[in-house]
Design a protein around this motif. Structure first.
Motif, mmCIF file in Angstrom:
data_model
loop_
_atom_site.group_PDB
_atom_site.id
_atom_site.type_symbol
_atom_site.label_atom_id
_atom_site.label_comp_id
_atom_site.label_asym_id
_atom_site.label_seq_id
_atom_site.Cartn_x
_atom_site.Cartn_y
_atom_site.Cartn_z
ATOM 1 N N PRO A 118 51.871 -3.994 -19.740
ATOM 2 C CA PRO A 118 52.781 -5.112 -19.957
ATOM 3 C C PRO A 118 52.250 -6.654 -20.099
ATOM 4 C CG PRO A 118 52.040 -4.582 -17.404
ATOM 5 C CD PRO A 118 51.296 -3.685 -18.409
ATOM 6 N N SER A 119 50.744 -6.593 -20.084
ATOM 7 C CA SER A 119 50.268 -7.857 -20.451
ATOM 8 C C SER A 119 48.895 -7.629 -21.202
ATOM 9 C CB SER A 119 49.864 -8.497 -19.116
ATOM 10 O OG SER A 119 48.910 -7.641 -18.351
ATOM 11 N N TRP A 120 48.252 -8.614 -21.627
ATOM 12 C CA TRP A 120 46.977 -8.625 -22.345
ATOM 13 C C TRP A 120 45.934 -8.133 -21.275
ATOM 14 C CZ3 TRP A 120 45.310 -7.712 -27.006
ATOM 15 C CH2 TRP A 120 44.021 -8.027 -27.361
ATOM 16 N N LEU A 121 46.000 -8.653 -20.096
ATOM 17 C CA LEU A 121 44.907 -8.279 -19.168
ATOM 18 C C LEU A 121 44.944 -6.917 -18.705
ATOM 19 C CD1 LEU A 121 42.765 -9.480 -17.433
ATOM 20 C CD2 LEU A 121 44.394 -9.867 -15.564
ATOM 21 N N VAL A 122 46.208 -6.166 -18.571
ATOM 22 C CA VAL A 122 46.005 -4.626 -18.293
ATOM 23 C C VAL A 122 45.605 -4.159 -19.571
ATOM 24 C CG1 VAL A 122 47.380 -2.907 -17.950
ATOM 25 C CG2 VAL A 122 48.095 -5.133 -16.722
ATOM 26 N N PHE A 123 45.883 -4.574 -20.752
ATOM 27 C CA PHE A 123 45.466 -3.989 -22.091
ATOM 28 C C PHE A 123 44.213 -3.897 -22.171
ATOM 29 C CE2 PHE A 123 44.363 -4.068 -26.686
ATOM 30 C CZ PHE A 123 44.857 -2.910 -27.060
ATOM 31 N N LEU A 124 43.336 -5.063 -21.658
ATOM 32 C CA LEU A 124 41.953 -5.010 -21.690
ATOM 33 C C LEU A 124 41.183 -4.094 -20.825
ATOM 34 C CD1 LEU A 124 40.954 -8.978 -22.183
ATOM 35 C CD2 LEU A 124 41.153 -7.023 -23.976
ATOM 36 N N ALA A 125 41.928 -3.911 -19.708
ATOM 37 C CA ALA A 125 41.620 -2.957 -18.616
ATOM 38 C C ALA A 125 41.668 -1.532 -19.411
ATOM 39 C CB ALA A 125 42.492 -2.955 -17.504
ATOM 40 N N GLY A 126 42.613 -1.363 -19.928
ATOM 41 C CA GLY A 126 42.990 0.143 -20.661
ATOM 42 C C GLY A 126 41.785 0.283 -21.830
ATOM 43 N N ARG A 127 41.352 -0.756 -22.405
ATOM 44 C CA ARG A 127 40.541 -0.677 -23.507
ATOM 45 C C ARG A 127 39.147 -0.192 -22.907
ATOM 46 N NH1 ARG A 127 40.582 0.436 -28.355
ATOM 47 N NH2 ARG A 127 39.330 -1.292 -29.294
ATOM 48 N N ALA A 128 38.934 -1.097 -21.691
ATOM 49 C CA ALA A 128 37.451 -0.746 -21.007
ATOM 50 C C ALA A 128 37.479 0.633 -20.464
ATOM 51 C CB ALA A 128 37.490 -1.560 -19.764
ATOM 52 N N VAL A 129 38.612 1.213 -19.969
ATOM 53 C CA VAL A 129 38.764 2.670 -19.650
ATOM 54 C C VAL A 129 38.266 3.499 -20.635
ATOM 55 C CG1 VAL A 129 40.160 4.352 -18.569
ATOM 56 C CG2 VAL A 129 40.021 2.103 -17.791
ATOM 57 N N GLN A 130 38.952 3.243 -21.918
ATOM 58 C CA GLN A 130 38.789 4.041 -22.880
ATOM 59 C C GLN A 130 37.180 3.877 -23.573
ATOM 60 O OE1 GLN A 130 41.463 2.772 -26.323
ATOM 61 N NE2 GLN A 130 42.904 2.183 -24.992
ATOM 62 N N GLY A 131 36.469 2.749 -23.459
ATOM 63 C CA GLY A 131 35.276 2.661 -23.830
ATOM 64 C C GLY A 131 34.373 3.304 -22.960
ATOM 65 N N PHE A 132 34.734 3.522 -21.622
ATOM 66 C CA PHE A 132 33.861 4.133 -20.918
ATOM 67 C C PHE A 132 33.954 5.968 -21.199
ATOM 68 C CE2 PHE A 132 32.772 6.759 -16.879
ATOM 69 C CZ PHE A 132 31.850 5.855 -16.245
ATOM 70 N N GLY A 133 35.078 6.364 -21.550
ATOM 71 C CA GLY A 133 35.065 7.635 -22.090
ATOM 72 C C GLY A 133 34.627 7.905 -23.354
ATOM 73 N N VAL A 134 34.702 6.769 -24.156
ATOM 74 C CA VAL A 134 34.180 7.133 -25.707
ATOM 75 C C VAL A 134 32.726 7.285 -25.456
ATOM 76 C CG1 VAL A 134 33.501 5.895 -27.765
ATOM 77 C CG2 VAL A 134 35.854 5.963 -26.894
ATOM 78 N N GLY A 135 31.866 6.386 -24.550
ATOM 79 C CA GLY A 135 30.537 6.206 -24.427
ATOM 80 C C GLY A 135 29.980 7.678 -23.890
ATOM 81 N N GLY A 136 30.601 8.276 -22.870
ATOM 82 C CA GLY A 136 30.354 9.573 -22.569
ATOM 83 C C GLY A 136 30.584 10.795 -23.411
ATOM 84 N N VAL A 137 31.706 10.712 -24.015
ATOM 85 C CA VAL A 137 31.791 11.912 -25.219
ATOM 86 C C VAL A 137 30.866 11.837 -26.234
ATOM 87 C CG1 VAL A 137 33.409 12.127 -27.039
ATOM 88 C CG2 VAL A 137 34.452 11.792 -24.898
ATOM 89 N N MET A 138 30.608 10.637 -26.814
ATOM 90 C CA MET A 138 29.388 10.556 -27.927
ATOM 91 C C MET A 138 28.329 10.878 -27.029
ATOM 92 S SD MET A 138 31.131 9.930 -30.656
ATOM 93 C CE MET A 138 29.421 9.691 -31.464
ATOM 94 N N ALA A 139 27.735 10.468 -26.013
ATOM 95 C CA ALA A 139 26.418 10.992 -25.405
ATOM 96 C C ALA A 139 26.531 12.552 -25.526
ATOM 97 C CB ALA A 139 26.590 10.309 -24.247
#
Length: 488
Positions: A118-139
Protein backbone atom coordinates in the motif's frame (compact mmCIF):
# COMPACT_ATOMS: atom_id res chain seq x y z
CA UNK A 1 14.56 -45.29 -3.91
CA UNK A 2 17.32 -47.46 -2.55
CA UNK A 3 20.64 -46.22 -1.23
CA UNK A 4 22.36 -47.70 -4.28
CA UNK A 5 20.02 -45.81 -6.62
CA UNK A 6 20.64 -42.56 -4.82
CA UNK A 7 24.38 -43.10 -4.87
CA UNK A 8 24.25 -43.79 -8.57
CA UNK A 9 22.25 -40.64 -9.16
CA UNK A 10 24.51 -38.34 -7.19
CA UNK A 11 27.91 -39.99 -6.99
CA UNK A 12 30.95 -37.82 -7.75
CA UNK A 13 33.29 -38.46 -10.63
CA UNK A 14 35.98 -39.84 -8.39
CA UNK A 15 33.68 -42.52 -7.01
CA UNK A 16 31.76 -43.46 -10.11
CA UNK A 17 33.84 -42.26 -13.00
CA UNK A 18 32.36 -44.67 -15.48
CA UNK A 19 28.79 -43.68 -14.79
CA UNK A 20 29.55 -40.00 -14.75
CA UNK A 21 31.74 -40.07 -17.84
CA UNK A 22 28.92 -41.80 -19.71
CA UNK A 23 26.68 -38.78 -19.08
CA UNK A 24 26.94 -36.65 -22.19
CA UNK A 25 24.26 -34.12 -21.32
CA UNK A 26 23.04 -32.21 -18.28
CA UNK A 27 19.61 -33.51 -19.28
CA UNK A 28 20.50 -37.19 -18.93
CA UNK A 29 18.06 -38.98 -16.65
CA UNK A 30 20.21 -38.73 -13.52
CA UNK A 31 20.50 -34.92 -13.82
CA UNK A 32 17.35 -33.91 -15.69
CA UNK A 33 15.14 -32.87 -12.77
CA UNK A 34 17.87 -30.84 -11.10
CA UNK A 35 18.94 -29.22 -14.38
CA UNK A 36 15.43 -28.18 -15.36
CA UNK A 37 14.60 -27.05 -11.83
CA UNK A 38 17.73 -24.95 -11.35
CA UNK A 39 17.58 -23.37 -14.81
CA UNK A 40 13.88 -22.57 -14.45
CA UNK A 41 14.36 -21.14 -10.98
CA UNK A 42 17.22 -18.89 -12.08
CA UNK A 43 15.19 -17.81 -15.14
CA UNK A 44 12.30 -16.82 -12.86
CA UNK A 45 14.63 -14.84 -10.61
CA UNK A 46 16.18 -13.14 -13.65
CA UNK A 47 12.82 -12.29 -15.19
CA UNK A 48 11.62 -10.78 -11.93
CA UNK A 49 14.75 -8.68 -11.54
CA UNK A 50 14.79 -7.42 -15.13
CA UNK A 51 11.03 -7.10 -15.56
CA UNK A 52 10.67 -5.10 -12.37
CA UNK A 53 13.42 -2.72 -13.46
CA UNK A 54 11.16 -1.74 -16.36
CA UNK A 55 8.05 -1.04 -14.26
CA UNK A 56 9.85 0.42 -11.24
CA UNK A 57 9.26 4.04 -12.33
CA UNK A 58 5.52 3.32 -12.54
CA UNK A 59 5.53 1.73 -9.08
CA UNK A 60 7.47 4.65 -7.59
CA UNK A 61 5.03 7.14 -9.10
CA UNK A 62 1.97 5.25 -7.87
CA UNK A 63 3.36 4.79 -4.35
CA UNK A 64 4.94 8.24 -4.07
CA UNK A 65 8.48 6.88 -3.97
CA UNK A 66 10.26 8.91 -6.65
CA UNK A 67 12.30 10.71 -3.99
CA UNK A 68 14.03 7.45 -3.04
CA UNK A 69 13.73 5.70 -6.39
CA UNK A 70 17.25 4.22 -6.29
CA UNK A 71 16.43 2.16 -3.24
CA UNK A 72 13.97 0.14 -5.29
CA UNK A 73 17.07 -1.55 -6.71
CA UNK A 74 19.47 -1.08 -3.81
CA UNK A 75 17.15 -2.78 -1.30
CA UNK A 76 17.17 -5.95 -3.38
CA UNK A 77 20.92 -5.90 -3.99
CA UNK A 78 21.87 -5.33 -0.36
CA UNK A 79 19.55 -8.05 0.94
CA UNK A 80 20.94 -10.30 -1.80
CA UNK A 81 24.30 -10.23 0.00
CA UNK A 82 22.85 -11.46 3.29
CA UNK A 83 20.76 -14.13 1.59
CA UNK A 84 23.70 -15.52 -0.36
CA UNK A 85 26.02 -15.67 2.65
CA UNK A 86 23.48 -17.24 5.00
CA UNK A 87 22.25 -19.82 2.46
CA UNK A 88 25.80 -20.84 1.54
CA UNK A 89 26.84 -21.33 5.14
CA UNK A 90 23.69 -23.30 6.03
CA UNK A 91 24.21 -25.50 2.96
CA UNK A 92 27.78 -26.31 4.03
CA UNK A 93 26.45 -27.53 7.38
CA UNK A 94 23.50 -29.60 6.23
CA UNK A 95 23.16 -29.78 2.46
CA UNK A 96 21.55 -27.48 -0.09
CA UNK A 97 17.90 -28.46 -0.18
CA UNK A 98 16.71 -26.73 3.00
CA UNK A 99 18.26 -23.31 2.21
CA UNK A 100 17.14 -23.67 -1.42
CA UNK A 101 13.53 -24.38 -0.49
CA UNK A 102 13.62 -21.63 2.12
CA UNK A 103 15.08 -19.15 -0.39
CA UNK A 104 12.32 -19.91 -2.89
CA UNK A 105 9.70 -19.47 -0.16
CA UNK A 106 11.22 -16.15 0.91
CA UNK A 107 11.40 -14.98 -2.72
CA UNK A 108 7.73 -15.84 -3.27
CA UNK A 109 6.76 -14.06 -0.04
CA UNK A 110 8.66 -10.98 -1.20
CA UNK A 111 6.85 -11.01 -4.55
CA UNK A 112 3.46 -11.20 -2.85
CA UNK A 113 4.38 -8.46 -0.37
CA UNK A 114 5.53 -6.18 -3.19
CA UNK A 115 2.37 -6.86 -5.19
CA UNK A 116 0.13 -5.98 -2.24
CA UNK A 117 2.14 -2.96 -1.09
CA UNK A 118 0.00 0.00 0.00
CA UNK A 119 3.04 2.29 0.31
CA UNK A 120 6.57 2.75 -1.02
CA UNK A 121 8.08 1.75 2.33
CA UNK A 122 6.23 -1.57 2.31
CA UNK A 123 7.25 -2.07 -1.31
CA UNK A 124 10.91 -1.58 -0.38
CA UNK A 125 10.46 -4.16 2.37
CA UNK A 126 9.10 -6.55 -0.24
CA UNK A 127 12.08 -5.87 -2.48
CA UNK A 128 14.44 -6.61 0.42
CA UNK A 129 12.66 -9.91 1.10
CA UNK A 130 12.92 -10.79 -2.59
CA UNK A 131 16.62 -9.94 -2.54
CA UNK A 132 17.25 -12.24 0.39
CA UNK A 133 15.62 -15.07 -1.55
CA UNK A 134 17.45 -14.25 -4.79
CA UNK A 135 20.82 -14.34 -3.04
CA UNK A 136 20.06 -17.75 -1.56
CA UNK A 137 18.76 -19.18 -4.84
CA UNK A 138 21.83 -18.10 -6.81
CA UNK A 139 24.30 -19.31 -4.18
CA UNK A 140 22.65 -22.73 -3.96
CA UNK A 141 22.42 -22.98 -7.75
CA UNK A 142 26.21 -22.69 -8.07
CA UNK A 143 26.76 -25.03 -5.13
CA UNK A 144 24.43 -27.73 -6.49
CA UNK A 145 26.24 -27.70 -9.84
CA UNK A 146 29.63 -28.08 -8.16
CA UNK A 147 28.35 -30.82 -5.88
CA UNK A 148 26.38 -32.86 -8.42
CA UNK A 149 27.71 -32.72 -11.96
CA UNK A 150 30.95 -34.29 -13.18
CA UNK A 151 33.63 -31.85 -14.21
CA UNK A 152 32.99 -32.16 -17.94
CA UNK A 153 29.33 -31.15 -17.53
CA UNK A 154 29.78 -28.24 -15.15
CA UNK A 155 30.79 -25.68 -17.83
CA UNK A 156 27.66 -26.62 -19.78
CA UNK A 157 25.48 -25.94 -16.76
CA UNK A 158 27.17 -22.59 -16.15
CA UNK A 159 26.54 -21.72 -19.79
CA UNK A 160 22.88 -22.58 -19.35
CA UNK A 161 22.74 -20.41 -16.24
CA UNK A 162 24.15 -17.55 -18.33
CA UNK A 163 21.35 -18.04 -20.84
CA UNK A 164 18.88 -18.20 -17.95
CA UNK A 165 19.88 -14.59 -17.19
CA UNK A 166 20.45 -13.29 -20.70
CA UNK A 167 17.23 -14.47 -22.35
CA UNK A 168 15.07 -12.77 -19.69
CA UNK A 169 17.19 -9.66 -20.33
CA UNK A 170 15.54 -9.59 -23.76
CA UNK A 171 12.04 -10.74 -22.80
CA UNK A 172 11.67 -9.37 -19.26
CA UNK A 173 11.44 -5.63 -19.99
CA UNK A 174 8.83 -5.79 -22.80
CA UNK A 175 6.72 -8.40 -21.00
CA UNK A 176 6.89 -6.49 -17.72
CA UNK A 177 5.91 -3.28 -19.48
CA UNK A 178 3.00 -4.97 -21.27
CA UNK A 179 1.67 -6.51 -18.07
CA UNK A 180 1.93 -3.20 -16.22
CA UNK A 181 0.09 -1.34 -18.99
CA UNK A 182 -2.72 -3.88 -19.37
CA UNK A 183 -3.57 -5.41 -15.99
CA UNK A 184 -1.38 -3.40 -13.63
CA UNK A 185 2.16 -3.55 -12.20
CA UNK A 186 1.27 -5.78 -9.18
CA UNK A 187 0.70 -8.64 -11.61
CA UNK A 188 4.33 -8.49 -12.70
CA UNK A 189 5.08 -9.97 -9.27
CA UNK A 190 2.04 -12.25 -9.02
CA UNK A 191 2.58 -14.16 -12.27
CA UNK A 192 6.04 -15.16 -11.11
CA UNK A 193 4.79 -17.06 -8.06
CA UNK A 194 3.36 -20.25 -9.64
CA UNK A 195 6.37 -20.60 -11.97
CA UNK A 196 8.74 -20.32 -9.01
CA UNK A 197 6.78 -22.95 -7.11
CA UNK A 198 6.90 -25.39 -10.05
CA UNK A 199 10.65 -24.85 -10.43
CA UNK A 200 11.18 -25.52 -6.73
CA UNK A 201 9.16 -28.73 -6.92
CA UNK A 202 11.41 -29.93 -9.75
CA UNK A 203 14.74 -29.09 -8.15
CA UNK A 204 14.19 -29.67 -4.43
CA UNK A 205 13.78 -33.51 -4.52
CA UNK A 206 17.11 -33.84 -6.37
CA UNK A 207 18.78 -31.52 -3.89
CA UNK A 208 17.46 -33.54 -0.96
CA UNK A 209 19.67 -36.40 -2.10
CA UNK A 210 22.72 -34.24 -1.53
CA UNK A 211 24.16 -33.87 1.94
CA UNK A 212 27.28 -32.18 3.14
CA UNK A 213 30.54 -33.83 2.11
CA UNK A 214 32.69 -32.93 5.07
CA UNK A 215 32.29 -32.94 8.80
CA UNK A 216 29.57 -30.70 10.21
CA UNK A 217 30.74 -27.16 10.79
CA UNK A 218 30.96 -26.04 14.37
CA UNK A 219 28.43 -23.58 15.71
CA UNK A 220 29.57 -19.95 15.86
CA UNK A 221 31.78 -19.33 18.88
CA UNK A 222 32.12 -15.56 18.61
CA UNK A 223 31.22 -12.59 16.47
CA UNK A 224 33.94 -13.41 13.93
CA UNK A 225 32.23 -16.76 13.25
CA UNK A 226 28.68 -15.38 13.21
CA UNK A 227 27.70 -15.45 9.55
CA UNK A 228 24.51 -13.43 10.04
CA UNK A 229 26.23 -10.65 11.99
CA UNK A 230 29.10 -10.38 9.53
CA UNK A 231 26.84 -10.41 6.47
CA UNK A 232 24.79 -7.62 8.08
CA UNK A 233 28.01 -5.67 8.72
CA UNK A 234 28.97 -6.14 5.09
CA UNK A 235 25.56 -4.98 3.92
CA UNK A 236 25.47 -2.00 6.30
CA UNK A 237 28.94 -0.88 5.24
CA UNK A 238 27.96 -1.16 1.59
CA UNK A 239 24.80 0.86 2.23
CA UNK A 240 26.81 3.61 3.92
CA UNK A 241 29.23 3.66 1.00
CA UNK A 242 26.44 3.86 -1.59
CA UNK A 243 24.71 6.66 0.31
CA UNK A 244 27.98 8.56 0.50
CA UNK A 245 28.53 8.25 -3.25
CA UNK A 246 25.15 9.91 -3.82
CA UNK A 247 26.12 12.96 -1.73
CA UNK A 248 26.97 16.19 -3.49
CA UNK A 249 29.76 17.15 -1.11
CA UNK A 250 33.28 15.85 -1.67
CA UNK A 251 33.92 15.80 2.08
CA UNK A 252 30.82 13.70 2.76
CA UNK A 253 31.78 11.34 -0.05
CA UNK A 254 35.30 10.82 1.31
CA UNK A 255 34.21 10.33 4.93
CA UNK A 256 31.29 8.08 3.98
CA UNK A 257 33.39 5.95 1.67
CA UNK A 258 36.09 5.45 4.30
CA UNK A 259 33.58 4.56 7.03
CA UNK A 260 31.64 2.31 4.68
CA UNK A 261 34.77 0.48 3.54
CA UNK A 262 35.91 -0.09 7.13
CA UNK A 263 32.57 -1.55 8.19
CA UNK A 264 32.12 -3.60 5.03
CA UNK A 265 35.73 -4.81 5.15
CA UNK A 266 35.24 -6.31 8.61
CA UNK A 267 32.21 -8.28 7.43
CA UNK A 268 33.71 -9.23 4.07
CA UNK A 269 36.80 -10.72 5.67
CA UNK A 270 34.72 -13.19 7.68
CA UNK A 271 32.15 -14.25 5.05
CA UNK A 272 34.56 -15.08 2.22
CA UNK A 273 37.30 -17.70 1.87
CA UNK A 274 40.59 -16.87 3.65
CA UNK A 275 42.82 -14.60 1.60
CA UNK A 276 40.07 -13.10 -0.55
CA UNK A 277 41.00 -9.52 0.30
CA UNK A 278 44.56 -10.12 -0.95
CA UNK A 279 43.64 -12.41 -3.88
CA UNK A 280 45.46 -15.43 -2.43
CA UNK A 281 46.17 -18.18 -4.93
CA UNK A 282 43.36 -20.66 -5.48
CA UNK A 283 39.70 -20.10 -4.59
CA UNK A 284 40.28 -16.59 -3.21
CA UNK A 285 41.63 -15.39 -6.55
CA UNK A 286 38.53 -16.81 -8.24
CA UNK A 287 36.32 -14.64 -6.02
CA UNK A 288 38.41 -11.60 -6.94
CA UNK A 289 38.16 -12.45 -10.64
CA UNK A 290 34.34 -12.62 -10.39
CA UNK A 291 34.25 -9.23 -8.69
CA UNK A 292 36.51 -7.72 -11.34
CA UNK A 293 34.56 -9.17 -14.25
CA UNK A 294 31.20 -8.02 -12.91
CA UNK A 295 32.49 -4.59 -11.96
CA UNK A 296 33.91 -4.09 -15.45
CA UNK A 297 30.95 -5.52 -17.35
CA UNK A 298 28.00 -4.13 -15.40
CA UNK A 299 29.82 -0.88 -14.67
CA UNK A 300 30.28 -0.23 -18.39
CA UNK A 301 26.80 -1.45 -19.25
CA UNK A 302 25.15 0.80 -16.64
CA UNK A 303 26.49 3.97 -18.30
CA UNK A 304 26.27 2.97 -21.94
CA UNK A 305 22.64 4.22 -22.36
CA UNK A 306 23.42 7.44 -20.47
CA UNK A 307 26.47 8.17 -22.60
CA UNK A 308 24.62 7.42 -25.84
CA UNK A 309 21.76 9.74 -24.86
CA UNK A 310 23.69 12.61 -23.27
CA UNK A 311 26.81 12.75 -25.44
CA UNK A 312 25.73 11.27 -28.78
CA UNK A 313 22.06 12.29 -28.81
CA UNK A 314 21.01 8.74 -29.65
CA UNK A 315 17.58 7.42 -28.71
CA UNK A 316 16.92 4.47 -26.45
CA UNK A 317 16.45 2.06 -29.37
CA UNK A 318 20.12 1.90 -30.33
CA UNK A 319 21.18 1.70 -26.68
CA UNK A 320 18.73 -1.14 -26.14
CA UNK A 321 20.13 -2.97 -29.16
CA UNK A 322 23.61 -2.58 -27.71
CA UNK A 323 22.58 -4.08 -24.38
CA UNK A 324 20.75 -6.92 -26.13
CA UNK A 325 23.77 -7.70 -28.31
CA UNK A 326 25.97 -7.83 -25.20
CA UNK A 327 23.57 -10.24 -23.52
CA UNK A 328 23.46 -12.52 -26.56
CA UNK A 329 27.22 -12.60 -27.10
CA UNK A 330 27.65 -13.35 -23.36
CA UNK A 331 25.57 -16.49 -23.89
CA UNK A 332 27.50 -17.32 -27.06
CA UNK A 333 30.85 -16.90 -25.34
CA UNK A 334 29.75 -19.03 -22.41
CA UNK A 335 28.58 -21.89 -24.64
CA UNK A 336 31.74 -21.66 -26.74
CA UNK A 337 33.88 -21.95 -23.62
CA UNK A 338 31.81 -24.90 -22.42
CA UNK A 339 32.32 -26.62 -25.76
CA UNK A 340 36.08 -26.22 -25.86
CA UNK A 341 36.48 -26.95 -22.15
CA UNK A 342 35.52 -30.59 -22.37
CA UNK A 343 36.02 -31.06 -18.62
CA UNK A 344 39.74 -30.26 -18.79
CA UNK A 345 41.22 -27.72 -16.40
CA UNK A 346 44.62 -26.87 -17.87
CA UNK A 347 43.37 -23.94 -19.97
CA UNK A 348 40.75 -22.38 -17.68
CA UNK A 349 43.09 -19.77 -16.25
CA UNK A 350 44.17 -18.86 -19.78
CA UNK A 351 40.56 -18.76 -20.97
CA UNK A 352 39.68 -16.52 -18.03
CA UNK A 353 42.54 -14.17 -18.83
CA UNK A 354 41.65 -14.14 -22.53
CA UNK A 355 37.99 -13.43 -21.81
CA UNK A 356 38.91 -10.64 -19.39
CA UNK A 357 41.17 -9.07 -22.02
CA UNK A 358 38.42 -9.25 -24.64
CA UNK A 359 36.04 -7.62 -22.14
CA UNK A 360 38.55 -4.80 -21.60
CA UNK A 361 38.81 -4.29 -25.38
CA UNK A 362 35.02 -4.13 -25.64
CA UNK A 363 34.83 -1.53 -22.87
CA UNK A 364 37.48 0.58 -24.64
CA UNK A 365 35.51 0.45 -27.91
CA UNK A 366 32.33 1.51 -26.09
CA UNK A 367 34.15 4.40 -24.43
CA UNK A 368 35.62 5.60 -27.73
CA UNK A 369 32.25 5.39 -29.48
CA UNK A 370 30.61 7.45 -26.75
CA UNK A 371 33.35 9.98 -26.00
CA UNK A 372 34.74 10.69 -29.48
CA UNK A 373 32.22 12.56 -31.68
CA UNK A 374 34.06 11.65 -34.89
CA UNK A 375 33.41 7.95 -34.30
CA UNK A 376 30.01 6.54 -35.37
CA UNK A 377 27.80 5.93 -32.31
CA UNK A 378 26.82 2.52 -33.67
CA UNK A 379 30.36 1.35 -32.88
CA UNK A 380 29.22 1.15 -29.24
CA UNK A 381 26.94 -1.74 -30.21
CA UNK A 382 29.88 -3.53 -31.79
CA UNK A 383 32.00 -2.83 -28.74
CA UNK A 384 29.44 -4.22 -26.37
CA UNK A 385 29.10 -7.32 -28.50
CA UNK A 386 32.85 -7.79 -28.05
CA UNK A 387 32.57 -7.14 -24.30
CA UNK A 388 29.73 -9.64 -23.89
CA UNK A 389 31.70 -12.32 -25.72
CA UNK A 390 34.67 -11.88 -23.39
CA UNK A 391 32.43 -11.85 -20.35
CA UNK A 392 30.80 -15.13 -21.35
CA UNK A 393 34.14 -16.87 -21.84
CA UNK A 394 35.70 -15.51 -18.65
CA UNK A 395 32.75 -16.09 -16.31
CA UNK A 396 32.25 -19.66 -17.48
CA UNK A 397 35.94 -20.56 -17.23
CA UNK A 398 36.53 -18.80 -13.90
CA UNK A 399 33.41 -20.21 -12.25
CA UNK A 400 34.24 -23.76 -13.33
CA UNK A 401 37.80 -23.45 -12.05
CA UNK A 402 36.85 -21.75 -8.78
CA UNK A 403 34.31 -24.42 -7.91
CA UNK A 404 36.80 -27.15 -8.86
CA UNK A 405 39.38 -25.68 -6.52
CA UNK A 406 36.92 -25.44 -3.64
CA UNK A 407 37.15 -28.09 -0.89
CA UNK A 408 33.93 -30.14 -0.83
CA UNK A 409 33.02 -29.00 2.67
CA UNK A 410 33.24 -25.34 1.59
CA UNK A 411 31.21 -25.40 -1.62
CA UNK A 412 28.47 -23.29 -0.01
CA UNK A 413 30.97 -20.68 1.15
CA UNK A 414 32.57 -20.55 -2.28
CA UNK A 415 29.30 -20.27 -4.19
CA UNK A 416 27.91 -17.60 -1.85
CA UNK A 417 31.17 -15.66 -2.15
CA UNK A 418 30.90 -15.69 -5.94
CA UNK A 419 27.37 -14.34 -5.69
CA UNK A 420 28.18 -11.59 -3.19
CA UNK A 421 31.28 -10.61 -5.22
CA UNK A 422 29.04 -10.07 -8.24
CA UNK A 423 26.46 -8.09 -6.26
CA UNK A 424 29.00 -5.95 -4.43
CA UNK A 425 31.06 -5.12 -7.51
CA UNK A 426 27.99 -4.21 -9.55
CA UNK A 427 26.56 -1.98 -6.84
CA UNK A 428 29.84 -0.27 -6.05
CA UNK A 429 30.89 0.51 -9.62
CA UNK A 430 27.41 1.77 -10.49
CA UNK A 431 27.44 3.90 -7.35
CA UNK A 432 30.92 5.16 -8.11
CA UNK A 433 29.92 6.21 -11.61
CA UNK A 434 26.83 8.00 -10.36
CA UNK A 435 28.85 9.71 -7.65
CA UNK A 436 31.46 10.85 -10.17
CA UNK A 437 28.81 12.39 -12.38
CA UNK A 438 27.35 14.26 -9.40
CA UNK A 439 30.72 15.51 -8.12
CA UNK A 440 32.20 16.42 -11.50
CA UNK A 441 29.14 18.30 -12.73
CA UNK A 442 28.76 20.07 -9.36
CA UNK A 443 32.35 21.28 -9.71
CA UNK A 444 31.74 22.71 -13.17
CA UNK A 445 32.90 19.66 -15.12
CA UNK A 446 31.05 17.74 -17.79
CA UNK A 447 29.30 14.41 -17.99
CA UNK A 448 31.89 13.41 -20.59
CA UNK A 449 34.68 13.85 -18.04
CA UNK A 450 32.85 11.76 -15.45
CA UNK A 451 32.17 8.99 -17.98
CA UNK A 452 35.78 9.05 -19.14
CA UNK A 453 36.90 8.36 -15.57
CA UNK A 454 34.22 5.69 -15.09
CA UNK A 455 35.10 3.82 -18.28
CA UNK A 456 38.81 4.06 -17.42
CA UNK A 457 38.05 2.42 -14.08
CA UNK A 458 36.09 -0.43 -15.68
CA UNK A 459 38.88 -1.09 -18.20
CA UNK A 460 41.50 -1.18 -15.44
CA UNK A 461 39.34 -3.57 -13.41
CA UNK A 462 38.97 -5.88 -16.42
CA UNK A 463 42.74 -5.87 -16.90
CA UNK A 464 43.10 -6.63 -13.19
CA UNK A 465 41.06 -9.78 -13.78
CA UNK A 466 43.61 -10.81 -16.42
CA UNK A 467 46.30 -10.68 -13.74
CA UNK A 468 44.16 -12.34 -11.06
CA UNK A 469 43.34 -15.23 -13.42
CA UNK A 470 47.00 -16.24 -13.31
CA UNK A 471 46.67 -16.82 -9.57
CA UNK A 472 44.22 -19.72 -9.91
CA UNK A 473 47.08 -22.17 -9.72
CA UNK A 474 48.22 -22.98 -6.20
CA UNK A 475 51.71 -24.10 -7.21
CA UNK A 476 51.29 -27.67 -6.01
CA UNK A 477 48.14 -28.07 -8.11
CA UNK A 478 46.64 -30.03 -5.24
CA UNK A 479 43.08 -28.86 -5.53
CA UNK A 480 40.29 -30.89 -4.05
CA UNK A 481 37.64 -31.64 -6.64
CA UNK A 482 34.52 -29.62 -6.03
CA UNK A 483 32.23 -32.34 -7.27
CA UNK A 484 32.58 -34.63 -4.28
CA UNK A 485 29.30 -35.12 -2.52
CA UNK A 486 27.91 -37.67 -0.13
CA UNK A 487 24.61 -39.45 0.10
CA UNK A 488 22.58 -40.40 3.10
Amino acid sequence: MSTEDVASATSPPGESAGADESARSVFDSRYRALSVGVITTVSVVAFESLGVATVLPVVARDLDGLGSFGWGLSALMLANIVGAVVAGRVADRGGPWVPFAASIAVFVAGCLLAAASPSWLVFLAGRAVQGFGVGGVMAIAFMSIGATYPDHLQPRMYALLSSAWSIPALAGPPIGGLVAETIGWPWVFVIIVPIAVVAALLATPAMRRLVESGAPSEAPRGWRDNVVLNSVLLTAGTAVLLLALEAGSALVVVVGVVVGLLIAGVGLRHVTPPGTLVARRGVASGIVVRAGLCGAYFGTEAFLPLGMAELRGVGTTLSGIGLAVGALTWVGGSFWQAKVDGGTTRDRSRATALGSLILAVGAVVVAVAILVPAVPAVLAVVGWGIGGLGMGVAVNASTSETMRLSPPESLGLTSSSLQLAQTLATALIAGLGGGLISLVTAGGGTVATALLITFAVTVVIALGSVVAAGRFRTGSEEAAPASANAVA
